[in-house]
Design an enzyme around this catalytic site. Structure first.
Site, short mmCIF file in Angstrom:
data_model
loop_
_atom_site.label_atom_id
_atom_site.label_comp_id
_atom_site.label_asym_id
_atom_site.label_seq_id
_atom_site.Cartn_x
_atom_site.Cartn_y
_atom_site.Cartn_z
N LYS A 1 11.22 2.37 7.42
CA LYS A 1 11.12 3.25 6.25
C LYS A 1 10.35 4.52 6.63
O LYS A 1 9.15 4.49 6.83
CB LYS A 1 10.40 2.54 5.10
N GLU B 1 -2.84 1.78 10.67
CA GLU B 1 -3.56 2.98 11.14
C GLU B 1 -3.68 3.95 9.99
O GLU B 1 -2.67 4.33 9.39
CB GLU B 1 -2.78 3.63 12.27
N CYS C 1 -3.84 13.17 12.00
CA CYS C 1 -4.94 12.27 11.60
C CYS C 1 -6.11 12.45 12.55
O CYS C 1 -7.26 12.13 12.21
CB CYS C 1 -4.49 10.82 11.53
N GLU D 1 -11.10 12.80 3.06
CA GLU D 1 -10.09 13.34 3.96
C GLU D 1 -9.28 14.41 3.24
O GLU D 1 -8.72 14.13 2.17
CB GLU D 1 -9.17 12.21 4.43
#
Ligand SMILES: Cc1cc2nc3c(=O)[nH]c(=O)nc-3n(C[C@H](O)[C@H](O)[C@H](O)COP(=O)(O)OP(=O)(O)OC[C@H]3O[C@@H](n4cnc5c(N)ncnc54)[C@H](O)[C@@H]3O)c2cc1C
Length: 1003
Positions: free
Chosen positions: A672, A753, A787, A883
């Protein structure tokens, strides 16, 4: 007629005779420097430490710091020099302020050996002295590493000032030789092109030239008026084509077309130097005005080799020293044979190279006044004197500037003087005989010079003695310095643009499934452009995909691992073939700049190839222990059906990495992609289908997380979930996977992750040229949407003001725009939601901290966010804790390293971190104490390479898995041990093999 070699030997002997008449050590300044050089040549480790110490010294302000560094660099040396060094360090510690000063004074003296003056006034003393010795000059302004346009403007202004100064001060000077004086103006300025534009990108020569030409024109104009010669120095290979094009562009302009006092450098150590020289000469003939070429071997040999090897590029320089020597001689011939249009300047200290040029000129009947020899200030003094005595024109290359900006120049000279391969060391230090020094280099080139060892390719990865990352050779990056790469990328962008808006189906069990529900994937640079319309799966399709994957599992799990590994290798080969097209698609679909897109494709290929190799390493059952009478084999089974949920920021690499790991380990996969990068996902599916993935083994199921995500995660027939994405979704998956549902066979495994709030610390002795450039890149490269991106820059108080000043002007110089254009650093953020979220964080930042910088030049159309920097930031503020995933950087001030590490670690995340320092003790401390899955020292904190930097974090950044590392595949496997008693009536085979074939079902 005597042969050329005989002539060379005779001339060489004459030079040596004159050199020996004025015996001088290799280094004209005796004492401290000479002793250090002698030690460096004897001991490689000492040399490394010494050069590093010299490199950091000018940036140390306090004597105590100097002594501290001295201690850190030298006291643990374990060699013959250790007692000597230790005594020196001990003495230095007793009276640091004296020793600090003394050391600085000595190292400045060392620099003065190569730097002709601190400023224009100072250098005149040297130039006057040389003038009396009949030696001319070319002056070079030190200060190569510019990080911002502000700094390039300063360099340009200093060049102009220097021109005026030199012209004024040398008024009335005449050429050393009367003949051909018109070719050699007295004042000669060498210009470093890289110092005139901070955003030069090899992929975009047109942009570089558009910025460089206006900076150079006023300098050239004034030089022309003053009768000054301008030379373009040549730097690293990535700048070479731009420098050549710039030279040709400017000097073909009507204003400068008839001006003969321009020169450029050709580096003989480059394999394509001859082609460049011939092109230049053709250009010169068409222009019909003389110009000059300074022929050198080249000063960046180590750098070119290291950089190319790291990126998997073909190495542009020759690898054997005699090859560079041979090429120097071949190019000398090309130059002299074209003397009617080009004036030769031979830049070498090598008596063989010099004697060859002399002998060849004679053979071709070229008068010795029509070319010149150029040598560096502080080097080979006796050779210069000998050449003057022989009646040749000699020019000395004289760098001007302070020690700090001159450091990279100084280190290049130190390297050159201590190089095992160098002529100067051979002659003046190792006392090699004249006969050997004058040998024809053609006879010294060893066979098959181009062969670079490919041993690593040959290793099958089965050896346990070699680190797994090291048996793997990464796929190369595309080198956009080549015009051909630029053209291919442009063509791919055109080709992909032509098919924007296509429809893409689901793929389940090898069948294309068209459904009415679709999601439009948009171009974030131009949101009215649809990149593709991708089917969006609902629950029925998700059910079908799970069933199909489950049905395909048995056969796939029993397929030999070798076959599965080959599937991945075929996929990598297809990616290589479609490389530019895939990169171009990423430019449109996720707004990646060219090089970022290319490195994503490279990473995808690397995942396939690395995991294929890793599977071969762990695929065969391995004996656990040698025990008589019994054999136990440890091996792995796949887990079952893997659900792969990927993000959009590395749209092919991460999707491919997780899917290929699942496939090669024998799991079947439901893939996906993120909604924003579903077309990239469709391409990956296409690639695996072409590579021959059996129907049902890999299923392509784009769709909305909110519709199918939870359903799939909770599904009893999904055994493993590989997820990369936000913390919010990751934690939900983690939690939900812990619940066992009716009919579920396995405990679900989650490979998870998530994000980061990554910090970089800049120590008080850091090399700011590097720290600024790398921090800017880490924070704003791909718009801060990696990231691994830097979002908290922690600067030690002592350095804070200097860092901030350079950081802000570097950020102001960034190129922000549509990444279809080559050379953009900052493009758009991914979509409207991200755009609004980031803008909201900027507002929060404004209310919490001080807005220090916001980029002014941002396109109005598209989701472009100006790179933004906040200062006066405190660790508890939201912009530092949460973040943001965009081009927003917070700068924090720390009192000392203790506080800096505490701030860096004071976050929920632990993904990447960086540390810039030149203190060995502090570096060791950072290595030990910084909490992050990937800690980078003295480099950017983004850009992990498969096998080299296995990637992934802990705390709220992830479950501790390392993509691209040796443990990664184990997450996708269930370990199993099969033990057999092999004793029969007290008899057992003596030997049990370490590996055996896979356990197979009867087919
Ligand atoms: C006046 C002047 C100006 C210069 N300007 C520039 C410039 O603009 N740009 C620039 O790049 N260089 C420039 N140089 C050249 C450079 O700085 C070195 O001085 C030069 O390469 C040393 O060569 P040599 O002939 O004096 O010595 P040699 O000892 O004969 O040659 C040393 C050189 O050989 C090459 N080499 C060393 N090892 C290997 C190997 N294993 N395989 C292949 N090649 C090898 C390297 O180029 C090395 O520098 C300039 C040199 C001078 C004298």
């Amino acid at each position: 007629m005597r042969s050329l070699q005989t002539e060379i030997e005779q001339r060489g002997a004459r030079i040596f005779e004159l050199v020996d008449r004025h015996p001088e050590p290799l280094f004209s300044k005796a004492g401290f420097y000479q002793r250090l050089m002698a030690l460096s040549m004897r001991d490689e480790r000492f040399k490394v430490q010494m050069f590093r110490f010299v490199d950091v010294l000018p940036s140390l302000r306090r004597s105590g710091d100097i002594v501290q560094h001295l201690d850190e660099y030298f006291t643990d040396m374990r060699n013959g020099l250790a007692p000597l060094v230790r005594t020196g360090v001990r003495a230095a510690k007793i009276v640091p302020w004296i020793s600090g000063r003394l050391l600085r004074w000595n190292v400045s003296g060392m620099a003065r050996q190569f730097i002709a003056g601190k400023n224009p006034d100072d250098v005149m003393k040297t130039l006057r002295k040389r003038h009396e010795q009949k030696i001319g000059f070319t002056v070079d302004l030190l200060g190569e590493a510019v990080v911002s346009e502000k700094e390039t403007d300063e360099y340009a202004a200093r060049c102009l000032e220097l021109l005026e100064h030199l012209a004024r001060e040398t008024d009335g000077w005449s050429d050393q030789l009367d003949d051909s004086a018109e070719l050699f103006p007295v004042v000669n300025l060498s210009v470093k092109i890289s110092a005139l534009y901070s955003q030069t990108n090899p992929a975009d020569p047109a942009d570089a030239i558009a910025h460089l030409a206006p900076k150079l024109r006023p300098i050239l104009r004034r030089a022309k008026e003053l009768g000054v010669f301008i030379n373009f120095d040549m730097e690293s290979f990535s700048h070479k084509n731009i420098t050549l094009d710039l030279f040709k562009t400017l000097f073909a302009e009507p204003e400068f077309r008839d001006w003969p006092h321009a020169g450029i450098v050709i580096q003989a150590y480059l394999r394509d130097a001859e082609k460049d020289l011939v092109d230049l000469i053709d250009w010169g003939r068409a222009r019909r005005t003389r110009f000059t070429v300074r022929l050198v071997k080249g000063a960046y040999w180590d750098y070119e080799k290291i950089k190319s090897t790291q990126n998997g590029w073909s190495i542009p320089v020759y690898l054997q020293k005699p090859e560079s020597d041979v090429n120097f001689e071949a190019l000398s011939r090309v130059l002299l044979e074209n003397e009617s249009i080009v004036t030769a300047a031979f830049g070498s200290h090598n008596v063989r190279s010099i004697a060859h040029a002399q002998a060849l000129a004679d053979e071709l009947g070229i008068d010795r006044t029509r070319f010149e020899f150029q040598l560096l200030y502080g080097m080979a003094g006796p050779v210069k004197r000998a050449l003057v005595e022989m009646g040749y024109r000699v020019r000395e290359y004289c760098p001007v500037g302070e020690l700090l900006p001159g450091m990279s120049y100084l280190v290049r000279r130190l390297l050159e003087n201590t190089s095992n391969e160098g002529f100067l060391r051979a002659k003046f230090s190792d006392n090699v005989s004249e006969k050997i020094l004058l040998r024809d280099p053609n006879g010294l080139v060893r066979g098959n010079p181009d062969s670079v060892s490919k041993d690593r390719h040959l290793l099958d990865g089965a050896s346990l003695d070699v680190p797994p990352g090291d048996v793997y050779e990464n796929a190369p990056l595309v080198n956009f310095a080549y015009q051909q790469s630029q053209e291919e990328m442009r063509a791919a962008l055109r080709q992909v643009r032509a098919r924007l808006g296509k429809k893409y189906p689901l793929v389940i069990g090898g069948e294309r499934v068209w459904i009415d529900r679709t999601t439009a994937s948009l171009n974030p640079s131009a949101p009215d452009e649809i990149v593709g319309d991708v089917a969006a799966a609902g629950i029925p399709e998700a059910e079908r995909a799970v069933k199909t994957a489950r049905d395909a599992f048995a056969k796939w799990s029993w397929t030999p691992f070798e076959e599965r590994a080959r599937l991945l290798e075929r996929a990598a080969a297809i990616m290589e073939r479609r490389r530019y097209e895939l990169s171009a698609l990423e430019v449109f679909e996720v707004g990646k700049p060219w090089a970022e897109a290319d490195s994503d494709i490279r990473e995808a290929m690397d995942f396939c190839l690395f995991y294929a190799q890793q599977m071969r390493r762990i695929g065969r059952p391995r004996l656990t222990q040698h025990v008589p009478g019994e054999e136990s084999y440890y091996h792995y089974w796949p887990r079952g059906v893997a659900l792969v949920i990927a993000p959009w920021n590395f749209p092919i690499a991460i999707l491919c990495g997780m899917a290929s790991a699942a496939l090669v380990t024998g799991n079947t996969v439901i893939m996906k992609p993120a909604e924003q990068s579903a077309v990239c996902g469709a391409m990956l599916m296409e690639i695996f289908e072409e590579a021959g993935v059996p129907p049902g083994v890999l299923n392509f199921l784009p769709g909305h997380g909110s519709v199918i995500g939870a359903h799939l995660v909770d599904h009893k027939d999904v055994d493993l979930i590989a997820f990369t994405g936000s913390r919010e979704v990751g934690l939900k998956i983690w939690e939900s996977a812990g619940i066992t549902r009716p009919g579920q066979r396995e405990l679900k495994r989650v490979v998870c992750e998530m994000g980061g709030k990554n910090a970089v610390i800049i120590d008080s002795d850091a090399d700011l040229d590097e720290a600024i450039v790398d921090s800017i890149y880490s924070a704003f490269g791909y718009q801060g949407q990696k990231c691994s991106a830097l979002s908290r820059l922690i600067v030690l108080e002592e350095n804070y003001d200097r860092v901030l000043e350079r950081l802000l002007s570097a950020a102001a110089s960034l190129r922000v725009g549509n990444p279809e254009e080559p050379g953009m650093t900052v493009g758009p953020v991914i979509d409207k939601t991200a755009y609004e979220r980031i803008l909201n964080y900027i507002e929060i930042g404004k209310s919490e901290a001080t807005l220090a910088f916001q980029h002014q030049n941002v396109p109005a159309k598209g989701y472009f966010i100006p790179p933004t920097i906040f200062v006066d930031v405190k660790p508890n503020m939201r912009i530092v804790r949460e973040e943001i995933f965009g081009p927003v950087l917070s700068v924090l001030k720390a009192r000392d390293l203790d506080e800096a590490v505490k701030i860096a670690n004071g976050t929920d995340y632990a993904l990447t971190a960086g540390f810039f320092s030149r203190s060995p003790a502090n570096i060791e401390r950072a290595k030990a104490e910084i909490e992050a899955g990937n800690v980078y020292i003295n480099r950017s904190c983004t850009g992990a390479v498969v096998g080299r930097h296995p990637f992934g974090g802990f705390k709220m950044s992830g479950g501790g898995t390392k993509a691209g590392g040796e443990d990664y595949l184990l997450q996708f496997l269930l370990p199993r041990v099969v033990t057999e008693n092999i004793t029969r009536h007290g008899f057992a085979p003596e030997e049990t093999p370490l590996y055996r074939d896979e356990f197979r079902v009867r087919g």
